[in-house]
Motif scaffolding. Structure first.
Motif, PDB file in Angstrom:
ATOM      1  N   LEU A  34      32.342  14.203 -35.121  1.00 27.45           N
ATOM      2  CA  LEU A  34      32.176  12.771 -34.863  1.00 27.45           C
ATOM      3  C   LEU A  34      30.711  12.445 -34.612  1.00 27.45           C
ATOM      4  O   LEU A  34      30.172  11.470 -35.141  1.00 27.45           O
ATOM      5  CB  LEU A  34      33.032  12.347 -33.661  1.00 27.45           C
ATOM      6  CG  LEU A  34      32.925  10.883 -33.221  1.00 27.45           C
ATOM      7  CD1 LEU A  34      33.319   9.936 -34.346  1.00 27.45           C
ATOM      8  CD2 LEU A  34      33.806  10.650 -32.007  1.00 27.45           C
ATOM      9  N   TYR A  35      30.046  13.273 -33.848  1.00 30.54           N
ATOM     10  CA  TYR A  35      28.627  13.066 -33.541  1.00 30.54           C
ATOM     11  C   TYR A  35      27.785  13.119 -34.809  1.00 30.54           C
ATOM     12  O   TYR A  35      26.830  12.361 -34.965  1.00 30.54           O
ATOM     13  CB  TYR A  35      28.161  14.138 -32.540  1.00 30.54           C
ATOM     14  CG  TYR A  35      26.688  14.084 -32.252  1.00 30.54           C
ATOM     15  CD1 TYR A  35      26.167  13.121 -31.385  1.00 30.54           C
ATOM     16  CD2 TYR A  35      25.811  14.982 -32.842  1.00 30.54           C
ATOM     17  CE1 TYR A  35      24.807  13.070 -31.113  1.00 30.54           C
ATOM     18  CE2 TYR A  35      24.451  14.941 -32.576  1.00 30.54           C
ATOM     19  CZ  TYR A  35      23.956  13.976 -31.714  1.00 30.54           C
ATOM     20  OH  TYR A  35      22.609  13.919 -31.451  1.00 30.54           O
ATOM     21  N   GLU A  36      28.147  14.010 -35.740  1.00 30.70           N
ATOM     22  CA  GLU A  36      27.350  14.195 -36.952  1.00 30.70           C
ATOM     23  C   GLU A  36      27.629  13.166 -38.037  1.00 30.70           C
ATOM     24  O   GLU A  36      26.960  13.171 -39.067  1.00 30.70           O
ATOM     25  CB  GLU A  36      27.565  15.615 -37.494  1.00 30.70           C
ATOM     26  CG  GLU A  36      26.972  16.665 -36.582  1.00 30.70           C
ATOM     27  CD  GLU A  36      27.265  18.085 -37.034  1.00 30.70           C
ATOM     28  OE1 GLU A  36      28.150  18.288 -37.896  1.00 30.70           O
ATOM     29  OE2 GLU A  36      26.602  19.002 -36.517  1.00 30.70           O
ATOM     30  N   GLN A  37      28.595  12.293 -37.816  1.00 33.48           N
ATOM     31  CA  GLN A  37      28.884  11.242 -38.794  1.00 33.48           C
ATOM     32  C   GLN A  37      27.684  10.306 -38.892  1.00 33.48           C
ATOM     33  O   GLN A  37      27.191   9.809 -37.881  1.00 33.48           O
ATOM     34  CB  GLN A  37      30.115  10.418 -38.377  1.00 33.48           C
ATOM     35  CG  GLN A  37      31.425  11.159 -38.476  1.00 33.48           C
ATOM     36  CD  GLN A  37      31.822  11.403 -39.910  1.00 33.48           C
ATOM     37  OE1 GLN A  37      31.841  10.499 -40.738  1.00 33.48           O
ATOM     38  NE2 GLN A  37      32.121  12.648 -40.207  1.00 33.48           N
ATOM     39  N   GLU A  39      27.648   7.310 -40.333  1.00 31.32           N
ATOM     40  CA  GLU A  39      28.160   6.009 -39.890  1.00 31.32           C
ATOM     41  C   GLU A  39      29.346   6.278 -38.977  1.00 31.32           C
ATOM     42  O   GLU A  39      30.327   6.859 -39.390  1.00 31.32           O
ATOM     43  CB  GLU A  39      28.607   5.175 -41.093  1.00 31.32           C
ATOM     44  CG  GLU A  39      27.452   4.666 -41.930  1.00 31.32           C
ATOM     45  CD  GLU A  39      27.926   3.672 -42.984  1.00 31.32           C
ATOM     46  OE1 GLU A  39      28.887   2.935 -42.712  1.00 31.32           O
ATOM     47  OE2 GLU A  39      27.323   3.673 -44.052  1.00 31.32           O
ATOM     48  N   LYS A  40      29.204   5.863 -37.752  1.00 37.00           N
ATOM     49  CA  LYS A  40      30.266   6.108 -36.781  1.00 37.00           C
ATOM     50  C   LYS A  40      31.487   5.260 -37.144  1.00 37.00           C
ATOM     51  O   LYS A  40      31.368   4.087 -37.510  1.00 37.00           O
ATOM     52  CB  LYS A  40      29.802   5.746 -35.361  1.00 37.00           C
ATOM     53  CG  LYS A  40      28.560   6.510 -34.915  1.00 37.00           C
ATOM     54  CD  LYS A  40      28.809   7.988 -34.838  1.00 37.00           C
ATOM     55  CE  LYS A  40      27.589   8.722 -34.329  1.00 37.00           C
ATOM     56  NZ  LYS A  40      27.208   9.836 -35.136  1.00 37.00           N
ATOM     57  N   PRO A  41      32.677   5.850 -37.067  1.00 37.21           N
ATOM     58  CA  PRO A  41      33.893   5.084 -37.377  1.00 37.21           C
ATOM     59  C   PRO A  41      34.132   4.005 -36.326  1.00 37.21           C
ATOM     60  O   PRO A  41      33.696   4.131 -35.176  1.00 37.21           O
ATOM     61  CB  PRO A  41      34.999   6.138 -37.350  1.00 37.21           C
ATOM     62  CG  PRO A  41      34.445   7.283 -36.603  1.00 37.21           C
ATOM     63  CD  PRO A  41      32.959   7.231 -36.713  1.00 37.21           C
ATOM     64  N   ASN A  42      34.824   2.953 -36.742  1.00 37.98           N
ATOM     65  CA  ASN A  42      35.141   1.861 -35.816  1.00 37.98           C
ATOM     66  C   ASN A  42      36.062   2.338 -34.700  1.00 37.98           C
ATOM     67  O   ASN A  42      35.969   1.879 -33.574  1.00 37.98           O
ATOM     68  CB  ASN A  42      35.793   0.690 -36.555  1.00 37.98           C
ATOM     69  CG  ASN A  42      34.810  -0.007 -37.471  1.00 37.98           C
ATOM     70  OD1 ASN A  42      33.595   0.021 -37.238  1.00 37.98           O
ATOM     71  ND2 ASN A  42      35.323  -0.607 -38.530  1.00 37.98           N
ATOM     72  N   ALA A  44      37.022   5.635 -32.869  1.00 33.83           N
ATOM     73  CA  ALA A  44      36.732   7.047 -32.627  1.00 33.83           C
ATOM     74  C   ALA A  44      38.005   7.837 -32.335  1.00 33.83           C
ATOM     75  O   ALA A  44      38.143   8.983 -32.769  1.00 33.83           O
ATOM     76  CB  ALA A  44      35.747   7.195 -31.471  1.00 33.83           C
ATOM     77  N   PHE A  47      39.687   8.668 -35.545  1.00 37.74           N
ATOM     78  CA  PHE A  47      38.933   9.744 -36.196  1.00 37.74           C
ATOM     79  C   PHE A  47      39.373  11.097 -35.644  1.00 37.74           C
ATOM     80  O   PHE A  47      39.626  12.042 -36.388  1.00 37.74           O
ATOM     81  CB  PHE A  47      37.436   9.530 -35.965  1.00 37.74           C
ATOM     82  CG  PHE A  47      36.568  10.633 -36.506  1.00 37.74           C
ATOM     83  CD1 PHE A  47      36.109  10.598 -37.815  1.00 37.74           C
ATOM     84  CD2 PHE A  47      36.197  11.702 -35.705  1.00 37.74           C
ATOM     85  CE1 PHE A  47      35.305  11.617 -38.312  1.00 37.74           C
ATOM     86  CE2 PHE A  47      35.393  12.721 -36.188  1.00 37.74           C
ATOM     87  CZ  PHE A  47      34.947  12.674 -37.502  1.00 37.74           C
TER      88      PHE A  47
END
Length: 104
Positions: A34-37, A39-42, A44, A47
């Protein structure tokens, strides 16, 4: 100032249980993903749920693929034996010359 609670034996035992079961590693790897995404997903949480579900699916897929691989290896071995047998039988009916061409 943060207050430090004395180590609760039950809490420590639970932490060791999670570590031994691989839960901490799985959660850490999901959080790193998640940190390496870029574009952060709406959402989390969604995800993390998808990544957790994917881990379960991978193990089922891996098991099915291993079974399929074993079956295909067995089939390949049978076909190799059949091929050798057919070549031997063909040699009996069509002997080859020294240059490798079939004699006519």
């Amino acid at each position: 100032m943060a207050h430090h609670k004395a180590s609760d034996p039950k809490r420590e035992q639970f932490r060791r249980y999670l570590e031994k079961a691989g839960v901490l590693d799985s959660l850490t790897s999901m959080l790193v993903a998640l940190y390496e995404q870029a574009e952060k997903p709406n959402n989390a949480l969604e995800f993390l749920k998808q990544h957790l579900g994917a881990a379960d699916q991978d193990s089922a897929d891996t098991l099915a693929l291993r079974q399929e691989l074993a079956e295909l290896r067995q089939k390949c071995a049978l076909l190799v034996d059949e091929n050798k047998d057919l070549k031997t039988r063909l040699q009996h009916y069509e002997p080859t010359t020294e240059d490798g061409a079939a004699a006519k």
